[in-house]
Design a protein around this motif. Structure first.
Motif, short mmCIF file in Angstrom:
data_model
loop_
_atom_site.label_atom_id
_atom_site.label_comp_id
_atom_site.label_asym_id
_atom_site.label_seq_id
_atom_site.Cartn_x
_atom_site.Cartn_y
_atom_site.Cartn_z
N GLN A 28 0.81 -1.22 0.00
CA GLN A 28 0.00 0.00 0.00
C GLN A 28 0.84 1.27 0.00
OE1 GLN A 28 -2.41 -0.57 3.49
NE2 GLN A 28 -4.01 -1.71 2.39
N SER A 29 2.15 1.13 0.13
CA SER A 29 3.02 2.31 0.18
C SER A 29 3.23 2.89 -1.21
CB SER A 29 4.37 1.94 0.81
OG SER A 29 5.06 0.99 0.00
N LYS A 30 3.67 4.11 -1.24
CA LYS A 30 3.85 4.83 -2.51
C LYS A 30 5.02 4.24 -3.30
CE LYS A 30 7.14 8.12 -0.59
NZ LYS A 30 7.52 9.52 -0.38
N PRO A 31 5.00 4.35 -4.62
CA PRO A 31 6.13 3.91 -5.45
C PRO A 31 7.23 4.97 -5.47
CG PRO A 31 4.37 4.69 -6.85
CD PRO A 31 3.84 4.75 -5.44
N VAL A 32 8.46 4.49 -5.50
CA VAL A 32 9.61 5.38 -5.60
C VAL A 32 10.46 4.93 -6.78
CG1 VAL A 32 11.69 6.22 -4.46
CG2 VAL A 32 9.62 5.83 -3.13
N ALA A 33 10.82 5.86 -7.64
CA ALA A 33 11.65 5.55 -8.80
C ALA A 33 13.13 5.67 -8.44
CB ALA A 33 11.32 6.48 -9.95
N PHE A 34 13.92 4.72 -8.90
CA PHE A 34 15.38 4.76 -8.73
C PHE A 34 16.01 4.82 -10.12
CE2 PHE A 34 14.08 3.19 -4.67
CZ PHE A 34 15.09 3.54 -3.77
N LEU A 35 16.81 5.87 -10.33
CA LEU A 35 17.55 6.01 -11.58
C LEU A 35 18.96 5.49 -11.34
CD1 LEU A 35 16.32 9.57 -12.66
CD2 LEU A 35 15.29 7.32 -13.11
N VAL A 36 19.25 4.34 -11.91
CA VAL A 36 20.44 3.57 -11.54
C VAL A 36 21.50 3.63 -12.63
CG1 VAL A 36 21.27 1.27 -10.88
CG2 VAL A 36 19.00 2.03 -10.17
N GLY A 37 22.75 3.79 -12.20
CA GLY A 37 23.88 3.77 -13.12
C GLY A 37 24.04 5.07 -13.89
N THR A 38 25.09 5.13 -14.69
CA THR A 38 25.35 6.34 -15.46
C THR A 38 24.31 6.58 -16.55
OG1 THR A 38 26.82 5.02 -16.89
CG2 THR A 38 27.84 6.22 -15.05
N ASN A 39 23.62 5.52 -16.98
CA ASN A 39 22.58 5.66 -17.99
C ASN A 39 21.21 5.96 -17.38
OD1 ASN A 39 24.38 5.12 -20.11
ND2 ASN A 39 24.06 2.91 -19.93
N GLU A 40 21.15 6.01 -16.05
CA GLU A 40 19.92 6.31 -15.31
C GLU A 40 18.75 5.42 -15.73
OE1 GLU A 40 19.01 10.48 -15.43
OE2 GLU A 40 20.67 10.99 -14.08
N GLU A 41 19.00 4.10 -15.70
CA GLU A 41 17.92 3.15 -15.96
C GLU A 41 16.92 3.23 -14.81
OE1 GLU A 41 17.21 1.18 -18.48
OE2 GLU A 41 18.92 1.88 -19.65
N LYS A 42 15.65 3.26 -15.15
CA LYS A 42 14.61 3.48 -14.15
C LYS A 42 14.06 2.17 -13.60
CE LYS A 42 10.16 5.83 -13.48
NZ LYS A 42 9.11 6.66 -14.11
N TYR A 43 14.04 2.08 -12.26
CA TYR A 43 13.42 0.96 -11.56
C TYR A 43 12.50 1.53 -10.50
CZ TYR A 43 17.14 -1.84 -13.68
OH TYR A 43 17.99 -2.46 -14.57
N VAL A 44 11.37 0.87 -10.27
CA VAL A 44 10.38 1.37 -9.31
C VAL A 44 10.21 0.35 -8.19
CG1 VAL A 44 8.01 2.14 -8.96
CG2 VAL A 44 9.20 2.68 -11.10
N LEU A 45 10.35 0.81 -6.95
CA LEU A 45 10.15 -0.03 -5.78
C LEU A 45 9.09 0.59 -4.88
CD1 LEU A 45 13.85 -0.80 -4.71
CD2 LEU A 45 12.42 -2.07 -6.31
#
Length: 366
Positions: A28-45
């Motif tokens: 139920q918690s909010k999603p947070v985007a993580f921009l990972v690496g030098t290419n800023e690949e997006k992952y959501v947790l």
């Protein structure tokens, strides 16, 4: 909403069982985007799965920082594979390390490339409209046959402990007491002398004799091993683990490169160390300890361990748990490491490791 979530945090995870609790609140918690690496690949947790891991991460996703306000965190220093392992552990309590790479010897590569060139230059002997007949290829050779020279003297700490524990066994694996008469012959890995392995007079369901626990040393060499300071230090390395059961794949051939296997653990450890995720850091140390214990230290694979030491000592502080683990492993295997001519140069390039190793080796002086 963010303040309420932050106040409702009862505690941070401190044991593996905590990771399996409170899934409803996490989902139920909010999603947070993580921009990972030098290419800023997006992952959501889910913010809930991140916030419960440590106070710094809780502040990062639920506090007053820019990342929490924008629900977006930039981690350019973290590579994608490490982030995926971090996320895997955050949700499940475990992670998958990297797989070893197979390094072909130059002779194999030359043979394959020569064969490919000769095949490409051979003119076709059939008309274009007729299909080429299929030619059965020989079965692939086992890895052991691809290696020009096999390092027969290499072993693992697990094998050393096994040899030391198998001194003159009196019971078979099923608990039967050995009776006189039955025996099998073997060759000692240390002195190359022939010796006998006791067998049990009892038969199993397939009418086969029970054998004694597996050993690769004769009783004389086992006795000498048990009295050495090296074994005492190896027993320190073979400590009880705090983490969940972890069963890594032991290497079996010297063409298996374990550099990325080791570094996959180390990179995850550094990330956990930076954000004070103590439970994850402890689990990584235990997992790497198990991996090293089962690792057969072939001469050609010593560089894999050096790469691990170099990375850890560049990215951690003094008295660090993983540093201590690597120094203890090196002290246990110094005879094997000394077979590599680059050991002296490596110690000069990593003085912190060298000085700590010397201090640890004093305890091995007989």
């Amino acid at each position: 909403m963010r303040m309420a979530d932050q106040e409702e945090q009862p505690h941070f995870v401190t044991k593996a069982a905590d990771l399996e609790d409170r899934y409803e609140r996490i989902l139920q918690s909010k999603p947070v985007a993580f921009l990972v690496g030098t290419n800023e690949e997006k992952y959501v947790l889910h913010s809930g799965v991140v916030a419960r891991l440590s106070k710094p991460l809780c502040v990062l996703v639920n506090g007053k920082m820019k990342e929490a306000q924008e629900d977006c965190v930039k981690w350019p220093q973290v590579d994608e594979k490490t982030f995926i392992r971090f996320s895997q552990w955050a949700y499940t309590g475990s992670y998958l390390a990297a797989e070893p790479e197979i390094i072909l010897i130059p002779a194999d590569i030359t043979t394959e490339s020569t064969h490919a060139t000769a095949t490409s230059e051979t003119p076709p002997t059939h008309p274009a409209e007729e299909p080429m007949p299929s030619i059965p290829l020989p079965p692939p050779q086992p890895i052991s046959q691809q290696t020009a020279t096999s390092d027969q003297t290499a072993s693992s700490l697990a094998l050393l402990l096994q040899n030391a524990r198998n001194v003159e066994p009196t019971n078979c694996r099923r608990g039967h007491v050995f009776q006189s008469g039955a025996s099998a012959e073997s060759v000692c890995d240390t002195c190359s002398e022939h010796y006998t392995i006791a067998t049990c007079a009892h038969m199993n369901a397939r009418r086969r004799l029970c054998l004694s626990p597996k050993s690769t040393m004769c009783s004389k060499c086992q006795g000498r091993l048990r009295s050495t300071k090296k074994l005492q230090m190896v027993k320190l390395f073979d400590r009880p683990h705090r983490a969940r059961t972890f069963q890594p794949r032991p290497n079996q051939e010297e063409v298996e490169e374990y550099k990325e296997v080791f570094l996959s653990h180390a990179r995850l450890y550094v990330l956990a160390d930076i954000y004070d995720v103590t439970l994850l850091a402890n689990q990584v140390v235990d997992n790497l300890s198990t991996t090293l214990k089962l690792f057969t230290l072939y001469k050609t694979r010593i560089g894999d361990f050096f790469s691990l030491v170099e990375y850890v000592f560049l990215n951690t502080q003094k008295e660090d748990a993983m540093r201590n683990l690597l120094v203890l492993y090196a002290a246990c295997t110094i005879e094997e490491l000394n077979r590599d001519s680059s050991l002296e140069d490596f110690l000069e390039s990593c003085p912190e490791f060298a000085s700590t190793l010397v201090a640890k080796l004093i305890g091995r002086l007989d």
